[in-house]
Design an enzyme around this catalytic site. Sequence first.
Site, PDB file in Angstrom:
ATOM      1  N   CYS A  90      -4.947   4.608   1.875  1.00  0.00           N
ATOM      2  CA  CYS A  90      -5.435   4.912   0.534  1.00  0.00           C
ATOM      3  C   CYS A  90      -6.914   5.289   0.526  1.00  0.00           C
ATOM      4  O   CYS A  90      -7.292   6.361   0.044  1.00  0.00           O
ATOM      5  CB  CYS A  90      -5.159   3.741  -0.406  1.00  0.00           C
ATOM      6  SG  CYS A  90      -5.730   2.133   0.197  1.00  0.00           S
ATOM      7  N   TYR A  91      -7.768   4.422   1.056  1.00  0.00           N
ATOM      8  CA  TYR A  91      -9.185   4.769   1.139  1.00  0.00           C
ATOM      9  C   TYR A  91      -9.405   6.058   1.944  1.00  0.00           C
ATOM     10  O   TYR A  91     -10.155   6.945   1.508  1.00  0.00           O
ATOM     11  CB  TYR A  91      -9.983   3.634   1.794  1.00  0.00           C
ATOM     12  CG  TYR A  91     -10.316   2.466   0.906  1.00  0.00           C
ATOM     13  CD1 TYR A  91     -10.865   2.634  -0.365  1.00  0.00           C
ATOM     14  CD2 TYR A  91     -10.122   1.163   1.356  1.00  0.00           C
ATOM     15  CE1 TYR A  91     -11.196   1.551  -1.157  1.00  0.00           C
ATOM     16  CE2 TYR A  91     -10.455   0.067   0.567  1.00  0.00           C
ATOM     17  CZ  TYR A  91     -10.986   0.258  -0.688  1.00  0.00           C
ATOM     18  OH  TYR A  91     -11.324  -0.821  -1.466  1.00  0.00           O
TER      19      TYR A  91
END
Length: 345
Positions: free
Chosen positions: A155-156
């Site tokens: 995600c990051y």
Amino acid sequence: MNRIPTAVVGASGYTGQELLRILLAHPLVDLVTATSRAAAGRWLSDAFPRFSGLPGADLPFSDPDPDAIAATGAKAAFLALPHGVAAEIARALLKRGLRVVDLSADFRIHDPAVYEEFYGLAHPAPDLLGQAVFGLAEIHAEEIRGANLVASAGCYPTSILLPLIPLLRERLIDPTTIVAHSMSGVSGAGRKASIPLLYCECNESVRGYGMPKHRHLSEIEQELSLAADETVRISFLPHLVPATAGIATTTTATLNGSLMEVEAALEYAYGKAPFVRLLGPGGFPDTKNVLRTNFIDIGWHHDERTGRLLLLSAEDNLGKGAAGQAVQNFNLMFGLFESSGLQSV
């Protein structure tokens, strides 16, 4: 086109639930099994009443047995499992002829020594790394189409890599000056009992964590180095914010080119990408506009006082940062429209 028999392994976590939500409504997916050790024997609609009434929601959770999964006729499997656990199941399912989309970190890192450095254990399946494709669809679409094992991007990393990669390829920023500051909703930590994640601990509070060497740095720096054709090291500053979901990232670097060249590079890379929305110079992405979607919104600014470029992005950490991106990769693998099953806004 026939519906594709599909399994979700580890379906009771937050990412697993989001996978179920998308796949139960996917027009070309037949969800044939969903596994969860904790919920084995319960109906999907019993464990998650939100799915009641949906076709397929009467499926019972089962144990994650590779033979049983293969016996359902599944052609594909999503693995929403912790790192270190996913690799064993991936190996077993690949041997049984399934194509695998892994949402853990087990196959994202090309170098097993780097995996061990960041995750604290020897890589569980180094012999499979050569066939794994990093699952960032906008960057590696062609490789994903032919892959049997896709390591869906984290995600990051997605929020940082998509704005930066086109600019590094065109040498429009100085790679030695990159700093990324990210804020994530609490669901990014997973569905588990943990005192720091309790409502009273997180509500009305913002805190940094995982610094200075967050695990996701390993895949971020790997992909940035490939784009820049040189070793790239960045500062990554993640923070937890009192929201259920969403990631907002601001990345800065010294600008080598012009703002017009930045816009041209991003338009060239993503002008036809179905899930990248370019907000243009001066744009400020907002997490509320991407929640429960597979979109990532990107805006950019030039700080003339410092000569730095400011790149801003927003995504749903459970959507474009996890389940939605995994389904996007699945669609590419099986020759479907990239946006199939992901059109909700």
